[in-house]
Write a protein that holds these residues in place. Sequence first.
Motif, PDB file in Angstrom:
ATOM      1  N   ALA A  80      27.460  21.108   0.326  1.00  0.00           N
ATOM      2  CA  ALA A  80      28.245  20.495   1.356  1.00  0.00           C
ATOM      3  C   ALA A  80      27.765  19.080   1.714  1.00  0.00           C
ATOM      4  CB  ALA A  80      28.172  21.454   2.476  1.00  0.00           C
ATOM      5  N   ASP A  81      26.302  19.006   1.281  1.00  0.00           N
ATOM      6  CA  ASP A  81      25.844  17.756   1.837  1.00  0.00           C
ATOM      7  C   ASP A  81      25.811  16.656   0.640  1.00  0.00           C
ATOM      8  OD1 ASP A  81      25.460  18.347   4.341  1.00  0.00           O
ATOM      9  OD2 ASP A  81      23.129  18.726   4.161  1.00  0.00           O
ATOM     10  N   VAL A  82      26.433  17.064  -0.517  1.00  0.00           N
ATOM     11  CA  VAL A  82      26.781  16.155  -1.549  1.00  0.00           C
ATOM     12  C   VAL A  82      27.886  15.045  -1.063  1.00  0.00           C
ATOM     13  CG1 VAL A  82      27.075  15.584  -4.072  1.00  0.00           C
ATOM     14  CG2 VAL A  82      25.785  17.492  -3.104  1.00  0.00           C
ATOM     15  N   ARG A  83      27.484  14.482  -0.207  1.00  0.00           N
ATOM     16  CA  ARG A  83      28.602  13.493   0.164  1.00  0.00           C
ATOM     17  C   ARG A  83      28.077  11.979   0.463  1.00  0.00           C
ATOM     18  NH1 ARG A  83      28.992  15.999   5.938  1.00  0.00           N
ATOM     19  NH2 ARG A  83      28.710  13.707   6.353  1.00  0.00           N
ATOM     20  N   ALA A  84      28.715  11.050   0.161  1.00  0.00           N
ATOM     21  CA  ALA A  84      28.011   9.514  -0.199  1.00  0.00           C
ATOM     22  C   ALA A  84      27.284   9.276   0.986  1.00  0.00           C
ATOM     23  CB  ALA A  84      29.243   8.689  -0.167  1.00  0.00           C
ATOM     24  N   ASP A  85      27.975   9.449   2.395  1.00  0.00           N
ATOM     25  CA  ASP A  85      27.027   9.080   3.467  1.00  0.00           C
ATOM     26  C   ASP A  85      25.506   9.653   3.642  1.00  0.00           C
ATOM     27  OD1 ASP A  85      28.145  11.627   4.014  1.00  0.00           O
ATOM     28  OD2 ASP A  85      28.430  11.201   6.177  1.00  0.00           O
ATOM     29  N   ARG A  86      25.496  10.908   3.258  1.00  0.00           N
ATOM     30  CA  ARG A  86      24.364  11.776   3.521  1.00  0.00           C
ATOM     31  C   ARG A  86      23.237  11.439   2.150  1.00  0.00           C
ATOM     32  NH1 ARG A  86      24.307  16.592   6.273  1.00  0.00           N
ATOM     33  NH2 ARG A  86      25.274  16.187   8.378  1.00  0.00           N
ATOM     34  N   ILE A  87      23.700  11.048   1.034  1.00  0.00           N
ATOM     35  CA  ILE A  87      23.103  10.575   0.032  1.00  0.00           C
ATOM     36  C   ILE A  87      22.645   9.299   0.206  1.00  0.00           C
ATOM     37  CG2 ILE A  87      22.990   9.689  -2.550  1.00  0.00           C
ATOM     38  CD1 ILE A  87      25.100  12.219  -2.919  1.00  0.00           C
ATOM     39  N   ARG A  88      23.471   8.159   0.791  1.00  0.00           N
ATOM     40  CA  ARG A  88      23.226   6.743   1.053  1.00  0.00           C
ATOM     41  C   ARG A  88      22.240   7.047   1.981  1.00  0.00           C
ATOM     42  NH1 ARG A  88      27.890   5.161   2.222  1.00  0.00           N
ATOM     43  NH2 ARG A  88      27.657   5.393   4.269  1.00  0.00           N
ATOM     44  N   ALA A  89      22.133   7.773   2.970  1.00  0.00           N
ATOM     45  CA  ALA A  89      21.123   7.865   4.197  1.00  0.00           C
ATOM     46  C   ALA A  89      19.737   8.253   3.508  1.00  0.00           C
ATOM     47  CB  ALA A  89      21.521   8.472   5.141  1.00  0.00           C
ATOM     48  N   ARG A  90      19.650   9.205   2.867  1.00  0.00           N
ATOM     49  CA  ARG A  90      18.551   9.540   2.085  1.00  0.00           C
ATOM     50  C   ARG A  90      17.681   8.421   1.249  1.00  0.00           C
ATOM     51  NH1 ARG A  90      19.857  14.444  -0.937  1.00  0.00           N
ATOM     52  NH2 ARG A  90      21.213  14.622   0.923  1.00  0.00           N
ATOM     53  N   ILE A  91      18.746   7.762   0.319  1.00  0.00           N
ATOM     54  CA  ILE A  91      18.089   6.700  -0.344  1.00  0.00           C
ATOM     55  C   ILE A  91      17.397   5.638   0.601  1.00  0.00           C
ATOM     56  CG2 ILE A  91      18.734   4.922  -2.173  1.00  0.00           C
ATOM     57  CD1 ILE A  91      20.794   6.975  -3.186  1.00  0.00           C
ATOM     58  N   ARG A  92      18.505   5.321   1.589  1.00  0.00           N
ATOM     59  CA  ARG A  92      18.005   4.069   2.330  1.00  0.00           C
ATOM     60  C   ARG A  92      16.457   4.509   2.934  1.00  0.00           C
ATOM     61  NH1 ARG A  92      21.304   1.760   7.601  1.00  0.00           N
ATOM     62  NH2 ARG A  92      19.578   1.155   8.842  1.00  0.00           N
ATOM     63  N   THR A  93      16.474   5.853   3.383  1.00  0.00           N
ATOM     64  CA  THR A  93      15.017   6.165   4.012  1.00  0.00           C
ATOM     65  C   THR A  93      13.891   5.893   2.873  1.00  0.00           C
ATOM     66  OG1 THR A  93      16.301   7.747   5.618  1.00  0.00           O
ATOM     67  CG2 THR A  93      14.030   7.947   5.028  1.00  0.00           C
ATOM     68  N   ILE A  94      14.191   6.474   1.844  1.00  0.00           N
ATOM     69  CA  ILE A  94      13.123   6.334   0.655  1.00  0.00           C
ATOM     70  C   ILE A  94      12.898   4.697   0.390  1.00  0.00           C
ATOM     71  CG2 ILE A  94      12.738   6.689  -1.736  1.00  0.00           C
ATOM     72  CD1 ILE A  94      14.111   9.180  -1.492  1.00  0.00           C
ATOM     73  N   LEU A  95      13.983   4.033   0.657  1.00  0.00           N
ATOM     74  CA  LEU A  95      13.649   2.711  -0.057  1.00  0.00           C
ATOM     75  C   LEU A  95      13.000   1.987   1.289  1.00  0.00           C
ATOM     76  CD1 LEU A  95      17.065   1.457  -1.559  1.00  0.00           C
ATOM     77  CD2 LEU A  95      15.103   2.080  -2.707  1.00  0.00           C
ATOM     78  N   GLN A  96      13.466   2.112   2.529  1.00  0.00           N
ATOM     79  CA  GLN A  96      12.714   1.655   3.546  1.00  0.00           C
ATOM     80  C   GLN A  96      11.122   1.894   3.555  1.00  0.00           C
ATOM     81  OE1 GLN A  96      15.779   2.869   6.373  1.00  0.00           O
ATOM     82  NE2 GLN A  96      14.697   1.318   7.712  1.00  0.00           N
ATOM     83  N   MET A  97      10.894   3.262   3.274  1.00  0.00           N
ATOM     84  CA  MET A  97       9.435   3.733   3.342  1.00  0.00           C
ATOM     85  C   MET A  97       8.609   2.703   2.098  1.00  0.00           C
ATOM     86  SD  MET A  97       9.940   7.725   3.802  1.00  0.00           S
ATOM     87  CE  MET A  97       8.335   8.301   3.647  1.00  0.00           C
ATOM     88  N   ALA A  98       9.352   2.844   0.982  1.00  0.00           N
ATOM     89  CA  ALA A  98       8.671   2.118  -0.240  1.00  0.00           C
ATOM     90  C   ALA A  98       8.490   0.725   0.180  1.00  0.00           C
ATOM     91  CB  ALA A  98       9.691   2.157  -1.218  1.00  0.00           C
ATOM     92  N   VAL A  99       9.018   0.029   0.749  1.00  0.00           N
ATOM     93  CA  VAL A  99       8.803  -1.285   1.255  1.00  0.00           C
ATOM     94  C   VAL A  99       7.470  -1.255   2.048  1.00  0.00           C
ATOM     95  CG1 VAL A  99       9.412  -3.314   2.477  1.00  0.00           C
ATOM     96  CG2 VAL A  99      11.062  -2.260   1.003  1.00  0.00           C
ATOM     97  N   VAL A 100       7.439  -0.604   3.034  1.00  0.00           N
ATOM     98  CA  VAL A 100       6.331  -0.573   3.855  1.00  0.00           C
ATOM     99  C   VAL A 100       4.907  -0.123   2.895  1.00  0.00           C
ATOM    100  CG1 VAL A 100       5.351   0.415   5.835  1.00  0.00           C
ATOM    101  CG2 VAL A 100       7.645  -0.060   5.994  1.00  0.00           C
ATOM    102  N   LEU A 101       5.131   0.993   2.161  1.00  0.00           N
ATOM    103  CA  LEU A 101       3.964   1.477   1.357  1.00  0.00           C
ATOM    104  C   LEU A 101       3.513   0.561   0.483  1.00  0.00           C
ATOM    105  CD1 LEU A 101       5.165   5.271   0.953  1.00  0.00           C
ATOM    106  CD2 LEU A 101       3.295   4.235   2.287  1.00  0.00           C
ATOM    107  N   THR A 102       4.492  -0.267  -0.118  1.00  0.00           N
ATOM    108  CA  THR A 102       4.042  -1.315  -1.300  1.00  0.00           C
ATOM    109  C   THR A 102       3.217  -2.324  -0.491  1.00  0.00           C
ATOM    110  OG1 THR A 102       6.216  -0.847  -2.226  1.00  0.00           O
ATOM    111  CG2 THR A 102       4.928  -2.863  -2.792  1.00  0.00           C
ATOM    112  N   TYR A 103       3.692  -2.877   0.595  1.00  0.00           N
ATOM    113  CA  TYR A 103       2.626  -3.752   1.286  1.00  0.00           C
ATOM    114  C   TYR A 103       1.512  -3.282   1.584  1.00  0.00           C
ATOM    115  CZ  TYR A 103       1.415  -7.308   4.586  1.00  0.00           C
ATOM    116  OH  TYR A 103       0.618  -8.513   5.087  1.00  0.00           O
TER     117      TYR A 103
END
Length: 452
Positions: A80-103
């Motif tokens: 049920a959660d294989v929806r564009a908005d849910r997947i986009r939110a998960r990817i966005r969170t991982i990318l945001q975390m990655a920027v901070v961790l990279t720094y």
Amino acid sequence: MFDDADEETLAALLAWRDKPAKHQPAWPDKDELDRVVAYLRTLPPLVFAGESDKLKQEMAQASRGEAFVLMGGDCAETFADVRADRIRARIRTILQMAVVLTYGASVPVVKIGRMAGQFAKPRSNDIETRDGISLPSYMGDAVNGHEFTPEARIPDPERLISAYQHSVATLNLVRAFTTGGFADLTKVHEWNKGFMANPAYSQYEAMAGEIDRAMRFMRAAGVSHDSFRTVDLYCSHEALLLPYEEAMTRIDSRTGLPYNTSAHLVWIGERTRDLEGAHVELLSHVRNPIGVKLGPTTKPEEAIALIDKLNPEGEPGRLTFISRMGAGLVTEKLPALVEAVRADGRPVTWVTDPMHGNTITASNGLKTRRLGDILTEIKGFFTVHSELGTHPGGIHVELTGDDVTEILGGSEEIVEDTLTERYETLVDPRLNHQQSLEMAFLVAEELRHIEI
């Protein structure tokens, strides 16, 4: 497909069938399961051998302290959660975390999603009982339904096909988002500035300001590179359902070697890492990077035996040990394992799972975790590696891009009385979007003070 395998390779890939296999569903119709598996073998691979090889190289870098791994995503995906908005939110969170961790780490961050395949979970009990009625436990959407009815709880092999189809849909969106401008570094940084606008997170303003100055410096210097606009986001899941994993194992046309094409990285859980078990046997014969969860009962000789079985030649990046000790045990139990592996000499990438060893039951009966315990285990993981002169390679966390209320603590102070407001997980509690970013800032602070 196995049609391209020689007799020796075929025998090796099927050897798991003669081994004890834990946490497998009680499929009611073996003929139906065989039909589904045969059909899955005819379907295209979900990932390609070359992509898994590239990830293996990056995992090798993490084992040497030249990269840092961020593995994150749902504890158990649902159809049920294989929806564009849910997947986009998960990817966005991982990318945001990655920027901070990279720094914080000052090295590249290897981004791996627990997604596009994490549709099954082992359960402590095969049977769930409610009000005197006993039914098979929910093992994830790839096996049965969550509804507590006899019809929903019967394991259904057709769900394996649905798991494949939903994985395809997820991967299509992942690739579109990570290559189509959504992952642009400037955009991700702006998202993090939005996070900082909340007064609850003012304690992280100093680091956010440093990242902002670094971004402005790059723009002023005219730094521009494709890597700032697109990212590699790999997929991973626990290789639990052996018929599915066997069906998705294919012979690479370039090399003639077998790869599990259901994910770039697959891991063996704490409950299924038996040296003589079917899970270890099957994954010992595929060429993907492999992970193994190690809990506090793991003995040093078991860790070495797992290396002997899964990476006997010591191929860099092949094997990742994901420790899940618990906040109170990590500094007591982890050192002996790390010391034994260091003495052995074959490379292993060390990653911490600070989630599964810290699960508790709230007074209202809900499974939860404390953000403070999660952070304590991460700090303990870093401390152990710092004291032993080894490299802490990354973190493995269960998270969602949504603002759920499943884990206690954080600057917005989720407490037991507010757990029920948005408690949505069907299995294990997850960090919400804000808690995930807060954790990234705190881990980045730790990384700045250690040699990875």
